[in-house]
Enzyme design. Structure first.
Site, PDB file in Angstrom:
ATOM      1  N   CYS A  83       4.879  -6.229   1.890  1.00 34.53           N
ATOM      2  CA  CYS A  83       5.162  -4.811   2.088  1.00 34.53           C
ATOM      3  C   CYS A  83       4.236  -4.194   3.142  1.00 34.53           C
ATOM      4  CB  CYS A  83       5.102  -4.074   0.751  1.00 34.53           C
ATOM      5  SG  CYS A  83       5.776  -2.410   0.852  1.00 34.53           S
ATOM      6  N   TYR A  84       3.344  -3.323   2.753  1.00 30.29           N
ATOM      7  CA  TYR A  84       2.419  -2.730   3.723  1.00 30.29           C
ATOM      8  C   TYR A  84       1.612  -3.826   4.435  1.00 30.29           C
ATOM      9  CZ  TYR A  84      -1.338   0.219   5.595  1.00 30.29           C
ATOM     10  OH  TYR A  84      -2.222   0.852   6.423  1.00 30.29           O
ATOM     11  N   GLU A 119       5.885  -9.988  -6.211  1.00 27.12           N
ATOM     12  CA  GLU A 119       5.067 -10.030  -7.429  1.00 27.12           C
ATOM     13  C   GLU A 119       5.704  -9.327  -8.613  1.00 27.12           C
ATOM     14  OE1 GLU A 119       4.631  -8.217  -4.831  1.00 27.12           O
ATOM     15  OE2 GLU A 119       3.666  -6.300  -5.230  1.00 27.12           O
ATOM     16  N   LYS A 174      -6.935 -10.249 -18.682  1.00 27.28           N
ATOM     17  CA  LYS A 174      -6.726 -10.275 -20.134  1.00 27.28           C
ATOM     18  C   LYS A 174      -5.853 -11.446 -20.598  1.00 27.28           C
ATOM     19  CE  LYS A 174      -7.379  -7.570 -23.822  1.00 27.28           C
ATOM     20  NZ  LYS A 174      -8.563  -6.715 -24.022  1.00 27.28           N
ATOM     21  N   ASP A 182     -11.775  -9.587 -26.430  1.00 23.17           N
ATOM     22  CA  ASP A 182     -12.756  -9.904 -25.393  1.00 23.17           C
ATOM     23  C   ASP A 182     -14.071 -10.406 -25.968  1.00 23.17           C
ATOM     24  OD1 ASP A 182     -10.696  -8.843 -23.990  1.00 23.17           O
ATOM     25  OD2 ASP A 182     -11.690  -6.954 -23.511  1.00 23.17           O
ATOM     26  N   GLY A 188       0.852  -1.185   0.000  1.00 21.11           N
ATOM     27  CA  GLY A 188       0.000   0.000   0.000  1.00 21.11           C
ATOM     28  C   GLY A 188       0.880   1.224   0.000  1.00 21.11           C
ATOM     29  N   HIS A 216       8.624  -6.947  -2.597  1.00 20.10           N
ATOM     30  CA  HIS A 216       7.507  -7.194  -3.529  1.00 20.10           C
ATOM     31  C   HIS A 216       7.798  -8.418  -4.396  1.00 20.10           C
ATOM     32  CE1 HIS A 216       5.008  -3.611  -2.955  1.00 20.10           C
ATOM     33  NE2 HIS A 216       6.127  -2.987  -2.687  1.00 20.10           N
TER      34      HIS A 216
END
Ligand code: XMP
Length: 528
Positions: A88-89, A178, A383, A234, A61, A176
């Site tokens: 993290c946060y 990710e 996506k 899509d 965050g 992080h």
């Protein structure tokens, strides 16, 4: 179909504390083969329980846990016995809630940081190198791990860069995992999912197709369905899924508004239809759109006109189909397919913090007063997952891997009035740029590359023996994760040179090619 099959899959909940990383974390969890859902940090313990999650991941965050207005969290969620991973946060929130100490050390860490792991025997650190490079972004730091938690990593300035408790199945890291800059981040996240939370990797395109087909059948029954195809990924994948589920109960409508790029109508009419077998009705509305756009130069007005004409055209086609359907066997068309994606759902209120609604992107969307029931088979998907499902369903690669393209099409990439001649010029230039970028193997590196015609600008050039007075073409290659922010892609000079030469040699009326070197912000991706 039993109700059992149609129950929502049990997710890993990714708690969004307002960082730009929450969606990325949710995607990484899915890349690890586990279904994830984003939830706001305001979620209560009861709401968490109702979702029967297999695990929790707390995102990073922007704030300090001590800052006024810092995102809060219902601490009793930590007492539910759900395997939890804080990032993290989220790591600091965990520390604070469980009795550790978080403080402002004055030492900040931003960017690439060396971290040293202290107990690689712990299941969460299995296979992780003791020293590794990770991505940090924090001002506050955990100074003391909660009681019963073991410190698992440190850096030069952060003594507690990770901690965990095998018994409570709770772990957290200051970095992080990710982001790709964290060398072993994905492996770490997978260790949490596999060895701590014990979740099998069962989320994949095949299972999603099977599940969605069952859901569509349950929703639609023997009702009739229509779907507007745009030529984009899509709607193409959504329609293909519905067709897989209910076959010719589905009719697709494709509006050719004349603002498409070269070959796009054929891709839908020929390749898409051949690969799916869907029943397709094409409405040729090119004249109608051009007439409506005559003399219009203001971009917002163009967007409004294109949106309005699109709705009218679709409504006419739909009315005709409804009438035909009623005549043939008396059963009405009850359902409308929409290719709504998960980020659209989260961004319009499903999540929090990072919400950023792209309202103007609804141009080319559908009328609000339609009385159909919506079928939205992509509502839970990102996506990249939609593309993978499209591939599994056998759709043409040109459609499946198509880069984003705005609903109003080339209409907003001509700066100035839209005319047939100008569309032809832009179509030719755009086709050359796309062909060369693909040939150079650059498609994966580029988020998209708008090609823009500055129809209201002319400049002097020289070609052969004569002076010319032609228009510039702008190349706008950008790299991005989500189109919210972007940077201009550093394309190789030889590729740029080839594109430029070909365009100026082959496209009449164009005597310059220029490159846009602006990031977003301050520039947008599209020129309008
Ligand atoms: P901007 O220009 O705002 O664009 O930086 C961000 C992303 O949105 C796409 N875009 C649209 N997509 N309908 C769409 O479906 C639209 O009206 C529209 N306008 C912009 C743009 O191509 C970029 O990917």
């Amino acid at each position: 179909m039993t109700n059992q099959t149609l129950e929502a899959p049990r997710p890993v909940l990714v708690v969004d504390f307002g960082a730009q990383y929450a969606q990325l974390i949710a995607r990484r969890v899915r890349e690890a083969g586990v279904y994830s859902e984003l939830v706001p940090h305001t979620i209560t313990a009861a709401e968490v329980l109702a979702k029967k999650p297999l695990g929790l991941v707390l995102s990073g965050g922007p704030s300090s846990v001590y800052a006024e207005g810092a995102p809060t969290f219902d601490d009793s969620i930590f007492e539910l016995g759900i395997p939890t991973f804080g990032i993290c946060y989220g790591f600091q929130v965990m520390a604070q809630a469980l009795g550790g100490v978080v403080g402002h050390t004055g030492d900040r860490e931003y960017g690439a940081t060396d971290v040293v792991l202290s107990n690689t025997a712990d299941a969460i650190l299995q296979g992780q190198p003791v020293e590794q490079n990770v991505w940090m972004s924090h001002g506050d730091a955990v100074q003391q791990a909660p009681e019963g938690f073991e410190v698992l990593a440190s850096t030069a300035v952060t003594p507690v860069a990770a901690f965990g408790s095998k018994e409570r199945r709770m772990y957290g890291v200051q970095w992080h995992p990710e982001v790709k800059h964290s060398d072993h981040g994905q492996a770490l996240l997978e260790n949490f999912l596999r060895f701590i939370a014990d979740i099998p990797a069962e989320w994949n395109a095949e299972n999603v197709i099977e599940d969605q087909v069952a859901r569509i059948r349950a929703q639609v029954g023997d009702g009739k369905v229509i779907c507007g195809l745009s030529g984009g990924v899509d709607s193409a994948v959504a329609a293909a899924l519905v067709h897989r589920a209910v076959g010719d109960q589905l009719t697709c409508v494709f509006v050719d508004h004349g603002l498409l790029r070269q070959g796009e109508r054929e891709q839908v009419e020929v390749d898409y239809v051949a690969s799916t077998g869907v029943r397709l009705v094409t409405v040729d509305a090119r004249e109608k759109f051009l007439t409506a756009l005559q003399g219009v130069t203001d971009p917002e007005t163009k967007r409004k006109i294109i949106g309005r004409e699109f709705i009218r055209t679709f409504e006419e086609a739909e009315a005709q189909l409804v009438a035909e359907a009623a005549e043939s066997d008396g059963s009405p068309i009850r359902f409308l397919v929409q290719g709504t994606l998960y980020p659209d759902v989260v961004e319009s209120g499903g999540g929090s913090g990072t919400a950023n609604i792209k309202s103007h992107h609804n141009v080319g969307g559908l009328p609000e007063d339609l009385t159909f029931e919506l079928v939205e088979p992509l509502r839970t998907l990102f996506k990249d997952e939609v593309r993978e499902i499209g591939r599994q369903l056998g759709l043409p690669e040109v459609i499946v891997s198509r880069q984003p393209f705005p609903g109003p099409g080339l209409g907003i990439r001509i700066i100035g009035e839209v005319t047939e001649d100008r569309l032809e010029t832009l179509r030719a230039a755009d086709a050359i740029a796309r062909e060369e970028l693909t040939a150079a193997g650059l498609d994966a590196e580029i988020w998209q590359c708008p090609v823009v015609l500055l129809a209201d600008v002319r400049s002097v050039g020289v070609q052969g023996d004569g002076r010319t007075y032609g228009h510039p073409i702008v190349l706008r290659p950008v790299s991005s994760e989500d189109a919210m922010t972007a940077d201009w892609t550093r394309l190789p000079y030889d590729v740029l040179a080839r594109i430029s030469n070909k365009i100026t040699n082959q496209v009449p009326d164009v005597n310059r090619v220029v490159l846009d070197v602006t990031s977003k912000p301050p520039g947008t991706i599209e020129w309008e």
